[in-house]
Design a protein around this motif. Structure first.
Motif, PDB file in Angstrom:
ATOM      1  N   ARG A  52       4.700  -2.679 -13.275  1.00 24.92           N
ATOM      2  CA  ARG A  52       4.762  -4.026 -12.651  1.00 24.92           C
ATOM      3  C   ARG A  52       6.153  -4.622 -12.709  1.00 24.92           C
ATOM      4  O   ARG A  52       6.310  -5.826 -12.777  1.00 24.92           O
ATOM      5  CB  ARG A  52       3.772  -5.010 -13.333  1.00 24.92           C
ATOM      6  CG  ARG A  52       2.358  -4.542 -13.388  1.00 24.92           C
ATOM      7  CD  ARG A  52       1.751  -4.493 -12.003  1.00 24.92           C
ATOM      8  NE  ARG A  52       0.604  -3.592 -11.981  1.00 24.92           N
ATOM      9  CZ  ARG A  52      -0.657  -3.975 -12.152  1.00 24.92           C
ATOM     10  NH1 ARG A  52      -0.921  -5.246 -12.351  1.00 24.92           N
ATOM     11  NH2 ARG A  52      -1.626  -3.114 -12.108  1.00 24.92           N
ATOM     12  N   ARG A  55       7.808  -4.663  -6.945  1.00 21.26           N
ATOM     13  CA  ARG A  55       6.616  -4.740  -6.115  1.00 21.26           C
ATOM     14  C   ARG A  55       6.779  -4.048  -4.784  1.00 21.26           C
ATOM     15  O   ARG A  55       5.847  -4.011  -4.013  1.00 21.26           O
ATOM     16  CB  ARG A  55       6.264  -6.207  -5.855  1.00 21.26           C
ATOM     17  CG  ARG A  55       6.000  -6.961  -7.119  1.00 21.26           C
ATOM     18  CD  ARG A  55       5.325  -8.253  -6.848  1.00 21.26           C
ATOM     19  NE  ARG A  55       4.167  -8.083  -5.978  1.00 21.26           N
ATOM     20  CZ  ARG A  55       3.198  -8.972  -5.869  1.00 21.26           C
ATOM     21  NH1 ARG A  55       3.265 -10.070  -6.578  1.00 21.26           N
ATOM     22  NH2 ARG A  55       2.193  -8.784  -5.052  1.00 21.26           N
ATOM     23  N   ASP A  94      -0.920   5.747  -3.803  1.00 18.94           N
ATOM     24  CA  ASP A  94      -2.110   5.481  -4.617  1.00 18.94           C
ATOM     25  C   ASP A  94      -2.462   6.699  -5.469  1.00 18.94           C
ATOM     26  O   ASP A  94      -2.795   6.584  -6.643  1.00 18.94           O
ATOM     27  CB  ASP A  94      -3.312   5.154  -3.713  1.00 18.94           C
ATOM     28  CG  ASP A  94      -3.224   3.726  -3.176  1.00 18.94           C
ATOM     29  OD1 ASP A  94      -2.489   2.939  -3.787  1.00 18.94           O
ATOM     30  OD2 ASP A  94      -3.859   3.415  -2.159  1.00 18.94           O
ATOM     31  N   TYR A 110      -6.693 -11.779 -11.564  1.00 17.11           N
ATOM     32  CA  TYR A 110      -6.793 -10.687 -10.601  1.00 17.11           C
ATOM     33  C   TYR A 110      -7.138  -9.386 -11.324  1.00 17.11           C
ATOM     34  O   TYR A 110      -8.039  -8.645 -10.944  1.00 17.11           O
ATOM     35  CB  TYR A 110      -5.446 -10.587  -9.887  1.00 17.11           C
ATOM     36  CG  TYR A 110      -5.371  -9.508  -8.850  1.00 17.11           C
ATOM     37  CD1 TYR A 110      -6.137  -9.590  -7.691  1.00 17.11           C
ATOM     38  CD2 TYR A 110      -4.524  -8.418  -9.018  1.00 17.11           C
ATOM     39  CE1 TYR A 110      -6.061  -8.605  -6.737  1.00 17.11           C
ATOM     40  CE2 TYR A 110      -4.452  -7.430  -8.071  1.00 17.11           C
ATOM     41  CZ  TYR A 110      -5.222  -7.530  -6.922  1.00 17.11           C
ATOM     42  OH  TYR A 110      -5.156  -6.551  -5.979  1.00 17.11           O
ATOM     43  N   GLU A 111      -6.438  -9.163 -12.451  1.00 21.24           N
ATOM     44  CA  GLU A 111      -6.669  -7.939 -13.216  1.00 21.24           C
ATOM     45  C   GLU A 111      -8.097  -7.894 -13.740  1.00 21.24           C
ATOM     46  O   GLU A 111      -8.788  -6.876 -13.668  1.00 21.24           O
ATOM     47  CB  GLU A 111      -5.713  -7.880 -14.411  1.00 21.24           C
ATOM     48  CG  GLU A 111      -4.266  -7.808 -14.041  1.00 21.24           C
ATOM     49  CD  GLU A 111      -3.832  -6.390 -13.738  1.00 21.24           C
ATOM     50  OE1 GLU A 111      -4.247  -5.493 -14.467  1.00 21.24           O
ATOM     51  OE2 GLU A 111      -3.106  -6.194 -12.752  1.00 21.24           O
ATOM     52  N   LYS A 139      -6.768  -2.894  -4.085  1.00 21.36           N
ATOM     53  CA  LYS A 139      -6.313  -2.485  -5.415  1.00 21.36           C
ATOM     54  C   LYS A 139      -4.802  -2.429  -5.496  1.00 21.36           C
ATOM     55  O   LYS A 139      -4.239  -2.307  -6.557  1.00 21.36           O
ATOM     56  CB  LYS A 139      -6.851  -1.087  -5.747  1.00 21.36           C
ATOM     57  CG  LYS A 139      -8.341  -0.997  -5.728  1.00 21.36           C
ATOM     58  CD  LYS A 139      -8.752   0.417  -6.106  1.00 21.36           C
ATOM     59  CE  LYS A 139     -10.032   0.787  -5.396  1.00 21.36           C
ATOM     60  NZ  LYS A 139     -10.112   2.173  -5.002  1.00 21.36           N
ATOM     61  N   ARG A 140      -4.142  -2.454  -4.335  1.00 20.44           N
ATOM     62  CA  ARG A 140      -2.687  -2.238  -4.366  1.00 20.44           C
ATOM     63  C   ARG A 140      -1.954  -3.479  -4.823  1.00 20.44           C
ATOM     64  O   ARG A 140      -2.273  -4.577  -4.401  1.00 20.44           O
ATOM     65  CB  ARG A 140      -2.198  -1.901  -2.951  1.00 20.44           C
ATOM     66  CG  ARG A 140      -2.543  -0.509  -2.583  1.00 20.44           C
ATOM     67  CD  ARG A 140      -2.022  -0.122  -1.221  1.00 20.44           C
ATOM     68  NE  ARG A 140      -2.689   1.117  -0.850  1.00 20.44           N
ATOM     69  CZ  ARG A 140      -3.036   1.431   0.371  1.00 20.44           C
ATOM     70  NH1 ARG A 140      -2.768   0.615   1.354  1.00 20.44           N
ATOM     71  NH2 ARG A 140      -3.648   2.560   0.621  1.00 20.44           N
ATOM     72  N   PHE A 141      -0.988  -3.267  -5.661  1.00 15.88           N
ATOM     73  CA  PHE A 141      -0.131  -4.406  -6.020  1.00 15.88           C
ATOM     74  C   PHE A 141       1.302  -4.056  -5.663  1.00 15.88           C
ATOM     75  O   PHE A 141       2.229  -4.448  -6.328  1.00 15.88           O
ATOM     76  CB  PHE A 141      -0.270  -4.742  -7.507  1.00 15.88           C
ATOM     77  CG  PHE A 141      -0.318  -3.545  -8.378  1.00 15.88           C
ATOM     78  CD1 PHE A 141       0.853  -2.943  -8.786  1.00 15.88           C
ATOM     79  CD2 PHE A 141      -1.521  -2.991  -8.763  1.00 15.88           C
ATOM     80  CE1 PHE A 141       0.825  -1.820  -9.570  1.00 15.88           C
ATOM     81  CE2 PHE A 141      -1.548  -1.860  -9.557  1.00 15.88           C
ATOM     82  CZ  PHE A 141      -0.379  -1.277  -9.962  1.00 15.88           C
ATOM     83  N   PHE A 142       1.485  -3.223  -4.642  1.00 10.11           N
ATOM     84  CA  PHE A 142       2.838  -2.914  -4.169  1.00 10.11           C
ATOM     85  C   PHE A 142       2.842  -3.007  -2.654  1.00 10.11           C
ATOM     86  O   PHE A 142       1.794  -3.043  -2.023  1.00 10.11           O
ATOM     87  CB  PHE A 142       3.265  -1.509  -4.605  1.00 10.11           C
ATOM     88  CG  PHE A 142       2.398  -0.406  -4.053  1.00 10.11           C
ATOM     89  CD1 PHE A 142       2.666   0.138  -2.810  1.00 10.11           C
ATOM     90  CD2 PHE A 142       1.303   0.056  -4.754  1.00 10.11           C
ATOM     91  CE1 PHE A 142       1.865   1.127  -2.291  1.00 10.11           C
ATOM     92  CE2 PHE A 142       0.506   1.043  -4.245  1.00 10.11           C
ATOM     93  CZ  PHE A 142       0.777   1.581  -3.003  1.00 10.11           C
ATOM     94  N   GLU A 143       4.037  -3.066  -2.082  1.00  8.71           N
ATOM     95  CA  GLU A 143       4.171  -3.051  -0.625  1.00  8.71           C
ATOM     96  C   GLU A 143       5.049  -1.883  -0.261  1.00  8.71           C
ATOM     97  O   GLU A 143       5.952  -1.526  -1.007  1.00  8.71           O
ATOM     98  CB  GLU A 143       4.871  -4.325  -0.147  1.00  8.71           C
ATOM     99  CG  GLU A 143       3.998  -5.517  -0.264  1.00  8.71           C
ATOM    100  CD  GLU A 143       4.836  -6.760  -0.396  1.00  8.71           C
ATOM    101  OE1 GLU A 143       6.020  -6.709  -0.037  1.00  8.71           O
ATOM    102  OE2 GLU A 143       4.322  -7.748  -0.890  1.00  8.71           O
ATOM    103  N   LYS A 236      -7.900 -11.063  -0.971  1.00  6.15           N
ATOM    104  CA  LYS A 236      -6.486 -10.767  -1.196  1.00  6.15           C
ATOM    105  C   LYS A 236      -5.634 -11.422  -0.119  1.00  6.15           C
ATOM    106  O   LYS A 236      -5.904 -11.252   1.070  1.00  6.15           O
ATOM    107  CB  LYS A 236      -6.263  -9.254  -1.160  1.00  6.15           C
ATOM    108  CG  LYS A 236      -4.814  -8.923  -1.412  1.00  6.15           C
ATOM    109  CD  LYS A 236      -4.540  -7.458  -1.498  1.00  6.15           C
ATOM    110  CE  LYS A 236      -3.060  -7.244  -1.738  1.00  6.15           C
ATOM    111  NZ  LYS A 236      -2.663  -5.864  -1.640  1.00  6.15           N
ATOM    112  N   GLU A 268       7.202  -9.572  -0.075  1.00  2.89           N
ATOM    113  CA  GLU A 268       8.425  -9.803  -0.844  1.00  2.89           C
ATOM    114  C   GLU A 268       9.623 -10.134   0.037  1.00  2.89           C
ATOM    115  O   GLU A 268      10.657 -10.535  -0.467  1.00  2.89           O
ATOM    116  CB  GLU A 268       8.768  -8.565  -1.686  1.00  2.89           C
ATOM    117  CG  GLU A 268       7.716  -8.220  -2.702  1.00  2.89           C
ATOM    118  CD  GLU A 268       7.495  -9.335  -3.710  1.00  2.89           C
ATOM    119  OE1 GLU A 268       8.440  -9.657  -4.430  1.00  2.89           O
ATOM    120  OE2 GLU A 268       6.396  -9.907  -3.742  1.00  2.89           O
TER     121      GLU A 268
END
Length: 732
Positions: A52, A55, A94, A110-111, A139-143, A236, A268
């Protein structure tokens, strides 16, 4: 092949891409790509994402090309079908995401939600439902972004055509409007009142149809139409911002209106741009059908937009300027070579002949002085305003245009073409949201930069008053249409004007010629009069220079290479970090210089300038800017002398004329200056440095001073010390 949209023969022969195989290729690339230093670039990136720390995952097309040198088709497919491949790459990420190596920070809502859901899906036997499967999106916390080739040429907005739809394109332009950042729904989550199931719905377009009936098997078997409730807390959302990008003026063909394009910025990348920024955006060019009310009017017409992947500014503000290593070296080398002030000034618009002092003044405008803020919130401006007033054909507009290109934020307007609202701010209805919004004008867009106003004298009186407040208070206050506010406009104003009768009329007083209200004149630090005098030698030189520029399209050699605008910008950015102050021992010197200026003006019949307390601040500002150029944090006496000299030189073309009229030749004038000053101080001995100082303020040269000293020494008026050139009056 066919046109932009049609199928070409190539498309028919090409087999459908095998997306499963391509996904494996994506995984292989992310897993095995090694940079030239031997680092596993993307796996390290993914580790940071898992921890984390970051992002966003930026996939560079250059890396893909280096990795798949044999497989050209794959890279081309990624470039031309970017939207689909972002999905594949995200799935690959993923699968490959490593376990976090550091303990994650506190569990946020969220978690907790995610953990609970994961456990539920394991326990629940009724997982035959497709809608109940959790979409991977949630489930994704990235872009994931695909960055275009570094070497690729940026297109103008006109060159982006139908054949580019779905591809990664790179455009450059200027941002004209930016919306606020709002949350945009990505996955909607519903719960059913009857059976308590969670239903997920992915939202891909700008609008969606909410589900009303529960589609789960239990509800269908029991034939109860369960009502669904949208759970906003579990859904989301993404940060979303809409901007408009417009073509740069140099790309617009003659007689056309600049085109603009909508840009969607997500996640972002939001808040990276503001109105007035010059940017290079790479993104995916996509169509979007009109929705809702607008669709009824537009019919079948669709709209296009650019889905942003990366943003690059290419004229940074001075504060954000980070010096690259080589720039820092160049600057250090320049400082060592010395005489920076003259070299920088001559590098401004080198193709314009002469005007050396004018260029020095313009250089000081770029550097500026620090803005002082007092404890009680009162501000003293540091921006330097200059007005160039001169005969036709002395390259005023060219100088202004050049300044706007060098300054990191420059806006160029002309007097007739801008109304008062166009300069300050206008209130109008936003076509999308239909509410009153405020759009900044030229002076607000040039905040922290430079605003050049040409044809200043031809502006209407009512519009010119809008500038008064900006020049001293540096804000624009507005009370219109229910919006009462004050906008920042910390800009340096650079104006160019013609005298009242087109060209300067020697028979009238300077005040009649200048013809601007004195309230405005006192706000300019330097009011530069450039007169066009006929003089055989200088005219010849100037004509040679112009002819050379015409034939070779470059300035003749100046005895040194003029610096590049980018180096100039870097140097100025570095100089602007210095905050100089005036030492105690100079206060008396500056005060007396100011008092003398006031005195001279009071005695003269037709004063050329209007000296007020603002002039004193101008002297301080110019001196501080000069010491910034030397990277020194204290103002030296030489800085003060130079700023006084510039003030004097700005009226030089007038003085030289008046002297000819009054019949005083230079030598006798120098003598009278030295005699008056000595008498005022009640001294018989004058040292050479002082004498040089007094006469250079009146725009005489050292050679003339030496000539004067010899001539009057021969007449036994004074004696000259051979070693120090000190002057001793012989008391008659």
């Amino acid at each position: 092949g066919g046109g932009g949209g049609g199928l070409s023969s190539r498309d028919i022969l090409m087999p459908m891409p095998d997306f499963k195989a391509d996904k494996e290729l994506c995984k292989e690339f992310l897993r095995d790509f090694v940079t030239t230093n031997g680092e596993l670039k993307y796996m390290e990136l993914l580790q940071e994402v898992a921890n984390r720390k970051s992002r966003s995952v930026d996939i560079e097309l250059d890396d893909l090309q280096n990795y798949f040198e044999a497989n050209e088709g794959f890279v081309e497919r990624v470039r031309c079908n970017a939207r689909r491949y972002i999905g594949l790459l995200a799935e690959a990420v993923d699968d490959l995401l490593p376990e976090p190596t550091e303990a994650l920070a506190r569990d946020d809502d969220y978690e907790i939600l995610m953990h609970q859901r994961m456990d539920e899906t394991v326990d629940n036997a009724d997982t035959t439902d497709p809608l109940q499967k959790m979409p991977s999106e949630i489930k994704r916390f990235f872009e994931l972004h695909i960055k275009s080739f570094v070497k690729e040429k940026a297109l103008t907005l006109r060159e982006v055509k139908a054949c580019h739809i779905g591809q990664v394109v790179k455009v450059r332009g200027i941002i004209t409007r930016c919306s606020d950042v709002k949350p945009l729904m990505q996955v909607a989550v519903y719960t059913c009142e009857e059976c308590g199931f969670e239903i997920y719905q992915e939202v891909t377009s700008r609008s969606f149809m909410p589900l009303f009936e529960c589609p789960s098997t239990r509800c269908r078997i029991n034939n109860t139409k369960g009502k669904l409730i949208l759970q906003l807390r579990a859904s989301k959302f993404l940060k979303f911002q809409e901007a408009k990008i417009q073509e740069l003026a140099e790309h617009v063909p003659k007689g056309h209106i600049p085109r603009s394009m909508t840009v969607h910025v997500r996640g972002e990348l939001t808040r990276k741009v503001g109105p007035g920024d010059m940017v290079e955006i790479s993104g995916i060019f996509l169509p979007i059908p009109y929705t809702g009310f607008r669709a009824m009017r537009a019919g079948l017409v669709a709209d296009t937009y650019l889905e942003t992947m990366s943003i690059m500014h290419f004229k940074k503000r001075y504060e954000e300027y980070v010096l690259r290593g080589d720039e820092q070296e160049v600057i250090d080398r320049l400082i060592e070579e010395g005489d920076m002030y003259n070299r920088l000034a001559r590098s401004l618009a080198p193709e314009i002949f002469g005007h050396e002092d004018v260029k020095k003044a313009l250089l000081l405008v770029l550097v500026g002085a620090p803005t002082r803020k007092l404890r009680d919130g009162m501000k003293m401006r540091g921006d330097i305003h200059v007005c160039l007033m001169g005969d036709p054909g002395v390259a005023k507009s060219q100088l202004l245009k050049h300044m706007v290109t060098v300054a990191p934020r420059g806006v160029y307007t002309t007097g007739r073409g801008s109304s008062g609202v166009g300069l300050t701010a206008a209130v109008h209805r936003d076509p999308v949201t239909n509410e009153m919004v405020l759009e900044g004008g030229a002076l607000v867009l040039a905040d922290m930069g430079l605003c050049a106003i040409d044809e200043f004298d031809k502006m209407e009186e009512s519009d010119r008053t809008a500038i008064h407040e900006v020049m001293e208070q540096q804000t624009v206050s507005i009370a219109k249409a229910g919006i009462t506010t004050s906008l920042n406009a910390r800009t340096a104003v650079l104006a160019a004007a013609n005298p009242a009768w087109g060209r300067y009329d020697m028979r009238r007083t300077p005040a009649e010629n200048i013809n601007l209200p004195s309230a405005l004149l006192s706000r300019f630090d330097l009011m530069w009069l450039i007169l066009d005098r006929a003089d055989m030698d200088s005219d010849m030189e100037m004509a040679r220079h112009v002819l050379h520029v015409h034939q070779k399209c470059e300035p003749p050699s100046l005895g040194f290479t003029p610096l590049d605008p980018s180096i100039l910008r870097a140097y100025i950015a570095a100089a602007r970090r210095v905050i100089p102050s005036v030492p105690r021992d100079l206060t008396e010197y500056i005060a007396s210089a100011y008092a003398v200026l006031r005195q001279e003006e009071a005695q003269s019949d037709a004063p050329h300038s209007y000296t007020t307390a603002r002039t004193l601040l101008s002297i301080l500002r110019l001196s501080e800017a000069l010491s910034r150029l030397r990277f020194s944090s204290t103002v030296a006496q030489s800085d003060v002398d130079e700023s006084l000299r510039l003030m004097q030189m700005s009226k030089f073309s007038l003085y030289s004329d008046e002297r000819q009229k009054s019949g005083l030749d230079a030598i006798s004038d120098i003598y009278s200056i030295i005699r008056d000053e000595a008498a005022r101080r009640n001294r018989l001995d004058v040292n050479y440095a002082d004498a040089l100082n007094w006469i250079s303020r009146k725009a005489y040269t050292e050679a003339q001073l030496k000539e004067c000293l010899e001539e009057y020494a021969a007449l036994n008026v004074w004696q000259i010390d051979q070693s120090t050139f000190g002057i001793h009056f012989i008391d008659a």
